[in-house]
Design an enzyme around this catalytic site. Structure first.
Site, PDB file in Angstrom:
ATOM      1  N   ARG A 208       0.929  -1.329  -0.012  1.00  0.00           N
ATOM      2  CA  ARG A 208      -0.581  -0.082   0.038  1.00  0.00           C
ATOM      3  C   ARG A 208       0.803   1.102  -0.167  1.00  0.00           C
ATOM      4  O   ARG A 208       0.741   2.940  -0.405  1.00  0.00           O
ATOM      5  CB  ARG A 208      -1.148  -0.041   1.169  1.00  0.00           C
ATOM      6  CG  ARG A 208      -2.380  -1.095   0.649  1.00  0.00           C
ATOM      7  CD  ARG A 208      -2.443  -0.709   2.171  1.00  0.00           C
ATOM      8  NE  ARG A 208      -2.804  -1.477   3.684  1.00  0.00           N
ATOM      9  CZ  ARG A 208      -3.107  -2.733   3.975  1.00  0.00           C
ATOM     10  NH1 ARG A 208      -3.900  -3.670   3.127  1.00  0.00           N
ATOM     11  NH2 ARG A 208      -2.277  -3.226   5.034  1.00  0.00           N
ATOM     12  N   PHE A 224     -11.559  -4.236  -5.686  1.00  0.00           N
ATOM     13  CA  PHE A 224     -12.061  -5.509  -4.523  1.00  0.00           C
ATOM     14  C   PHE A 224     -11.303  -4.485  -3.636  1.00  0.00           C
ATOM     15  O   PHE A 224     -10.240  -5.314  -2.927  1.00  0.00           O
ATOM     16  CB  PHE A 224     -10.848  -6.951  -4.755  1.00  0.00           C
ATOM     17  CG  PHE A 224     -11.401  -7.275  -5.711  1.00  0.00           C
ATOM     18  CD1 PHE A 224     -12.375  -8.366  -6.273  1.00  0.00           C
ATOM     19  CD2 PHE A 224     -10.501  -7.289  -7.359  1.00  0.00           C
ATOM     20  CE1 PHE A 224     -12.441  -9.018  -7.802  1.00  0.00           C
ATOM     21  CE2 PHE A 224     -11.319  -7.839  -8.753  1.00  0.00           C
ATOM     22  CZ  PHE A 224     -11.999  -8.602  -8.640  1.00  0.00           C
ATOM     23  N   ASP A 246     -16.357  -2.510  -4.941  1.00  0.00           N
ATOM     24  CA  ASP A 246     -15.920  -4.631  -4.002  1.00  0.00           C
ATOM     25  C   ASP A 246     -17.570  -4.569  -4.151  1.00  0.00           C
ATOM     26  O   ASP A 246     -18.800  -4.211  -4.051  1.00  0.00           O
ATOM     27  CB  ASP A 246     -15.865  -3.864  -2.311  1.00  0.00           C
ATOM     28  CG  ASP A 246     -15.541  -5.162  -1.783  1.00  0.00           C
ATOM     29  OD1 ASP A 246     -14.446  -5.366  -1.427  1.00  0.00           O
ATOM     30  OD2 ASP A 246     -16.557  -6.390  -1.181  1.00  0.00           O
ATOM     31  N   CYS A 335      -3.160 -13.308  -4.348  1.00  0.00           N
ATOM     32  CA  CYS A 335      -2.769 -13.518  -2.160  1.00  0.00           C
ATOM     33  C   CYS A 335      -2.499 -14.858  -2.554  1.00  0.00           C
ATOM     34  O   CYS A 335      -2.844 -16.023  -0.969  1.00  0.00           O
ATOM     35  CB  CYS A 335      -3.742 -13.345  -1.636  1.00  0.00           C
ATOM     36  SG  CYS A 335      -5.529 -13.167  -1.832  1.00  0.00           S
TER      37      CYS A 335
END
Length: 391
Positions: A208, A224, A246, A335
């Site tokens: 981030r 997302f 989202d 991920c």
């Protein structure tokens, strides 16, 4: 007397090289009685000691190694030492106001995850062997690490493989589970009780921060968005406008609350959309952004579904790339442990080819350093993160 387990000849190499998992088909024979959850000793086929760990024959991962020292007892002192080593490491490498304190096997405490949010801790226990030490873990966190409150989020399916129920709840006196944290200069309200996983994705902290340099004075799309973390980092970095999307209205509501908390509500806005659908619609309308960020959920949690996951990653990256203005920037990640770095690179490259775009790599990153990667435990490496310029 501690039970002794002996591995098949030819099936002990990975364990001897440091892998903390012993699979059921690697075990040849054993001496002594045991109950699931007990500490047992592991030896190779020649009788050389490999390590000690807890056993559960209901799981394919039958033994999880906790120590390579035959004389080390698994007791309170053992846990205190493991915790101290983990804490000293994190104080060295990362801002510890909120961080992952214990990362399972990578901190030599398999089956245990602890996340710290200011003075509050969330613990997640995934295995029977670690479940036995819950009270001891809570005691150490309160006495040694000044925990004001501890909440358990062991509401995960993997517990069922271990013969355990999914559970969640307070492990100290009840407290307000909406906890305010600050990360990279951004404030968040983290919902420890109902947020995904343990409430917040700490593993993207350094990623981030990495997007700050590409967002200043630019129009940014964050797909997302979940709690709005990438979108809010873009806002703090000086973006001209930010839209986070989202599929969950609850996530959008939480992200909007976080935007107001930071005084960014005029710049950082959130809408409820299915990213797969809306990116296609917007692309056909000719809508584009200076920066597009994709942080999708893991499309696969097993080797069996990797092919469908690859299709999912390719499709979302194709749609995302079409939304980037020429000369703009694109951040994308996976991920999933089962989606290897090489496979993700290949998939993103194919998406770029189909979108008729060329990628110039700016950075390749992974999970934040409070989620250390153990080189002899592949499973600890799961997050792959790329930043590109798109031409």
């Amino acid at each position: 007397m501690t039970s002794k387990f002996y591995l098949h000849k030819g099936k002990n190499k990975k364990a001897e090289q440091g892998r903390p998992w012993i699979y059921i088909d690697e075990i040849n024979e054993y001496d002594g009685d045991y109950e699931n959850g007990d500490i047992v000793e592991v030896y190779n086929h020649k009788g050389y000691f490999i390590g000690k760990g807890y056993i559960n024959d209901k799981s394919k991962i039958t033994i999880r190694i906790m120590t390579r020292d035959i004389n080390e007892e698994i007791n309170e002192d053992f846990f205190k030492k493991r915790f101290k080593n983990a804490w000293d490491y994190r104080k060295t490498v990362i801002d510890t106001s909120s961080c992952r304190f214990i990362f399972g096997e990578a901190d030599f405490l398999p089956g245990l995850t602890i996340d710290k949010f200011e003075d509050y801790y969330v613990i997640q226990i995934s295995t029977l062997g670690m479940d036995k030490y819950r009270d001891l873990i809570v005691d150490i966190l309160v006495k040694e690490y000044n925990a004001k409150g501890i909440y358990e989020r062991s509401d995960i399916k993997t517990r069922e493989i271990e013969g355990l129920e999914q559970i969640k709840g307070f492990l100290t006196d009840p407290f307000n589970t909406n906890v305010e944290i600050i990360e990279n200069g951004v404030k968040y309200i983290v919902d420890l009780e109902n947020g995904q996983k343990t409430g917040f994705f700490l593993d993207q902290k350094e990623n981030r921060a990495a997007i700050h340099k590409i967002c200043k004075d630019r129009d940014v799309l964050d797909c997302f968005t979940h709690t709005g973390s990438f979108a809010l980092n873009a806002g703090i970095a000086g973006a001209k406008s930010v839209l986070g999307i989202d599929v969950s209205q609850h996530a959008v509501d939480c992200a909007t609350r976080n935007s107001k908390l930071n005084g960014l509500e005029d710049v950082v806005k959130f809408e409820c959309h299915n990213a797969f659908n809306v990116l296609g619609d917007w692309s056909r309308e000719g809508k584009q952004f200076d920066v597009v960020i994709l942080d999708p959920p893991a499309f696969t949690k097993s080797r069996n579904t990797i092919n469908s996951a690859i299709r999912g990653y390719k499709e979302i990256n194709l749609r995302g790339l079409k939304m980037v203005k020429p000369g703009g920037y694109f951040a994308t990640c996976s991920c999933s442990h089962y989606m290897s770095e090489e496979q993700l690179k290949k998939t993103v490259l194919e998406a770029a080819h189909d979108a008729r775009r060329t990628l110039r790599q700016i950075e390749v990153r992974t999970q934040s350093s409070d989620h250390p990667i153990l080189w002899n435990s592949d499973e600890s490496y799961y997050l792959k993160f790329f930043i590109f310029q798109v031409v």
